[in-house]
Design an enzyme around this catalytic site. Structure first.
Site, PDB file in Angstrom:
ATOM      1  N   THR A  18       2.902  -6.348   2.884  1.00 34.34           N
ATOM      2  CA  THR A  18       3.271  -4.689   3.741  1.00 34.34           C
ATOM      3  C   THR A  18       2.197  -3.819   3.527  1.00 34.34           C
ATOM      4  OG1 THR A  18       3.823  -3.779   1.913  1.00 34.34           O
ATOM      5  CG2 THR A  18       5.530  -5.151   2.845  1.00 34.34           C
ATOM      6  N   ASN A  33      -2.387   2.661   3.792  1.00 33.26           N
ATOM      7  CA  ASN A  33      -1.394   4.278   3.363  1.00 33.26           C
ATOM      8  C   ASN A  33      -2.766   4.995   3.064  1.00 33.26           C
ATOM      9  OD1 ASN A  33       0.366   3.460   5.488  1.00 33.26           O
ATOM     10  ND2 ASN A  33       1.137   2.976   3.348  1.00 33.26           N
ATOM     11  N   ASP A  78       6.370   1.285   1.897  1.00 35.12           N
ATOM     12  CA  ASP A  78       6.311   0.497   0.710  1.00 35.12           C
ATOM     13  C   ASP A  78       7.382   0.341  -0.067  1.00 35.12           C
ATOM     14  OD1 ASP A  78       3.995   1.035   2.327  1.00 35.12           O
ATOM     15  OD2 ASP A  78       3.381  -0.754   1.454  1.00 35.12           O
ATOM     16  N   ASP A 104       0.830  -0.931   0.135  1.00 38.52           N
ATOM     17  CA  ASP A 104       0.054  -0.078   0.172  1.00 38.52           C
ATOM     18  C   ASP A 104       0.938   1.705  -0.171  1.00 38.52           C
ATOM     19  OD1 ASP A 104      -1.156   0.193   3.818  1.00 38.52           O
ATOM     20  OD2 ASP A 104       1.047  -0.257   2.557  1.00 38.52           O
ATOM     21  N   PHE A 128      -0.795  -0.533  12.465  1.00 41.57           N
ATOM     22  CA  PHE A 128      -1.908  -0.065  11.283  1.00 41.57           C
ATOM     23  C   PHE A 128      -2.238  -0.879  10.433  1.00 41.57           C
ATOM     24  CE2 PHE A 128      -3.895   3.148   8.254  1.00 41.57           C
ATOM     25  CZ  PHE A 128      -3.736   2.815   7.305  1.00 41.57           C
ATOM     26  N   ASN A 129      -1.313  -1.385   9.812  1.00 42.75           N
ATOM     27  CA  ASN A 129      -1.346  -2.724   8.878  1.00 42.75           C
ATOM     28  C   ASN A 129      -2.562  -4.159   9.254  1.00 42.75           C
ATOM     29  OD1 ASN A 129      -0.196  -1.699   6.447  1.00 42.75           O
ATOM     30  ND2 ASN A 129       1.795  -3.100   7.219  1.00 42.75           N
ATOM     31  N   HIS A 178       9.540   0.183   7.709  1.00 40.28           N
ATOM     32  CA  HIS A 178       9.096  -0.804   8.120  1.00 40.28           C
ATOM     33  C   HIS A 178       9.330  -2.494   7.773  1.00 40.28           C
ATOM     34  CE1 HIS A 178       6.951   1.771  11.331  1.00 40.28           C
ATOM     35  NE2 HIS A 178       6.597   2.419  10.761  1.00 40.28           N
ATOM     36  N   ASP A 179       8.517  -1.800   6.087  1.00 42.84           N
ATOM     37  CA  ASP A 179       7.921  -3.131   4.651  1.00 42.84           C
ATOM     38  C   ASP A 179       9.797  -3.451   4.128  1.00 42.84           C
ATOM     39  OD1 ASP A 179       5.405  -0.245   4.220  1.00 42.84           O
ATOM     40  OD2 ASP A 179       5.371  -2.069   5.339  1.00 42.84           O
TER      41      ASP A 179
HETATM   42  O1  RIB Z   1       2.409   0.230  10.577  1.00 44.92           O
HETATM   43  C1  RIB Z   1       3.118   1.030   9.799  1.00 44.92           C
HETATM   44  C2  RIB Z   1       2.638  -0.389   8.650  1.00 44.92           C
HETATM   45  O2  RIB Z   1       1.535   0.565   8.039  1.00 44.92           O
HETATM   46  C3  RIB Z   1       3.825  -0.050   7.258  1.00 44.92           C
HETATM   47  O3  RIB Z   1       4.340  -1.276   5.955  1.00 44.92           O
HETATM   48  C4  RIB Z   1       3.563   1.452   6.474  1.00 44.92           C
HETATM   49  O4  RIB Z   1       3.158   1.369   5.032  1.00 44.92           O
HETATM   50  C5  RIB Z   1       1.700   1.899   7.147  1.00 44.92           C
HETATM   51  O5  RIB Z   1       1.173   0.195   6.094  1.00 44.92           O
HETATM   52 CA    CA Z   2       3.486  -0.585   3.816  1.00 44.77          CA
END
Ligand code: RIB
Ligand code: CA
Length: 309
Positions: A124, A39, A15, A10, A165-166, A238-239
């Site tokens: 991701t 996102n 990403d 996303d 979040f994901n 993160h990703d």
């Molecule tokens: O919490 C971080 C994640 O949420 C990452 O993948 C960021 O791109 C969002 O998608």
């Molecule tokens: Ca992401």
């Protein structure tokens, strides 16, 4: 030895960097990209994936758009982190290319069924497409070697105190994935928050070429949120940690533990309960990231992105 990968994402600043890392890694055979709302809206995350592939000169890699909303929950975009475009900062032209006509779920199934090699899924973003894949094609689980996902947290969340979040965006989808019986690796905030990409790393990278300059522009925008929200002098990519784990598994230490996703009310929504010490006696269903060689990850990321020129 190469790993055949399908990346579901996303984009999203991190990403985008994860995608560039995959493109920079000869150890990865990238079968395709699928996009999901997260996102930003599906339209924007799809456009962003196309922009990155065009920038990198890799438009032979197909992109398939997936779900525009979570299975059950209301859509929620993280414009407060990634901006209105989902990838604010760099001035990239609107994409000339288009996604393939197939829905991401059908695209993933076709790629998995058509591959003569084991395939690793690297989600991701919210896990909506992956859950829909498992529901629409029940037999497909046997064609997935493993899922290395960015999401969840043993400890604190980032979108709420409880949830990352994901997982929070689509907890029902995440629960479907974590109960699938597939070999799942959870790259959560506990490791991504330890491996910050800092201004000095961005400057180092910007001097290496046009891709490095693009990443430094992505970082400049993305860092604003992490500086204001956390007071950090860097940002978690993160990703890219999930992709790095596929290519160089020694960077992230994991523990095989039972993980349960909370699909309940607002306060606990999207919590990943990890039975870290075995107190609950849960059957292990995920390899959970518990530590990371932070400098090793950042150096690896810079080295690989610099190699794209
Ligand atoms: O919490 C971080 C994640 O949420 C990452 O993948 C960021 O791109 C969002 O998608
Ligand atoms: Ca992401």
């Amino acid at each position: 030895m190469t790993t055949t990968v399908l990346l579901d994402c996303d984009p999203g600043h991190d990403d985008a960097i994860a995608l560039l890392l995959a493109l920079a890694s000869p150890e990865i055979e990238l079968l395709g990209i699928t996009t999901v709302a997260g996102n930003q809206t599906l339209e924007k995350t799809t456009a962003n994936a196309l922009k990155i592939l065009e920038f990198a000169g890799r438009t032979e890699i197909p992109v398939a758009a997936g779900s525009a909303r979570p299975l059950v929950r209301e859509p929620f975009v993280a414009a407060y982190v990634h901006g209105e475009s989902g990838m604010d900062g760099p001035d990239l032209p609107s994409p000339r290319t288009a996604p393939v006509p197939e829905h991401a779920v059908d695209f993933l199934a076709a790629r998995l069924l058509g591959s003569d090699r084991p395939v690793t899924l690297v989600p991701t973003g919210p896990l909506t497409n992956i859950a829909l894949l498992l529901i629409r094609y029940p037999e497909i689980a046997g064609r997935i070697e493993r899922i290395v996902l960015m999401g969840g947290a043993i400890a604190e969340g980032n979108v709420t105190p409880a949830a990352e979040f994901n997982i929070w965006a689509d907890p029902e989808a995440a629960a479907r994935v974590f109960t699938s019986g597939i070999d799942v690796t959870m790259i959560g905030l506990d490791v991504t928050h330890k491996a910050l990409f800092r201004p000095a790393d961005s400057e180092r990278l910007a001097a290496t070429g046009r891709v490095g300059k693009l990443v430094s522009e992505l970082f400049a925008f993305y860092q604003q949120f992490h500086s204001q929200q956390y007071g950090w002098d860097g940002s978690p990519v993160h990703d890219a940690v999930a992709v790095a784990h596929v290519v160089r598994p020694g960077l992230v230490q994991t523990a095989h533990r039972g993980v349960v996703v909370d699909c309940g009310g607002e306060l606990s929504r999207g919590r990943t309960y990890v039975d870290l010490w075995g107190r609950a006696g849960w059957e292990p269903n995920a390899h959970v990231g518990v530590d990371i060689d932070a400098q090793g990850f950042v150096d690896f990321l810079v080295e690989r992105l610099a190699s794209l020129g």
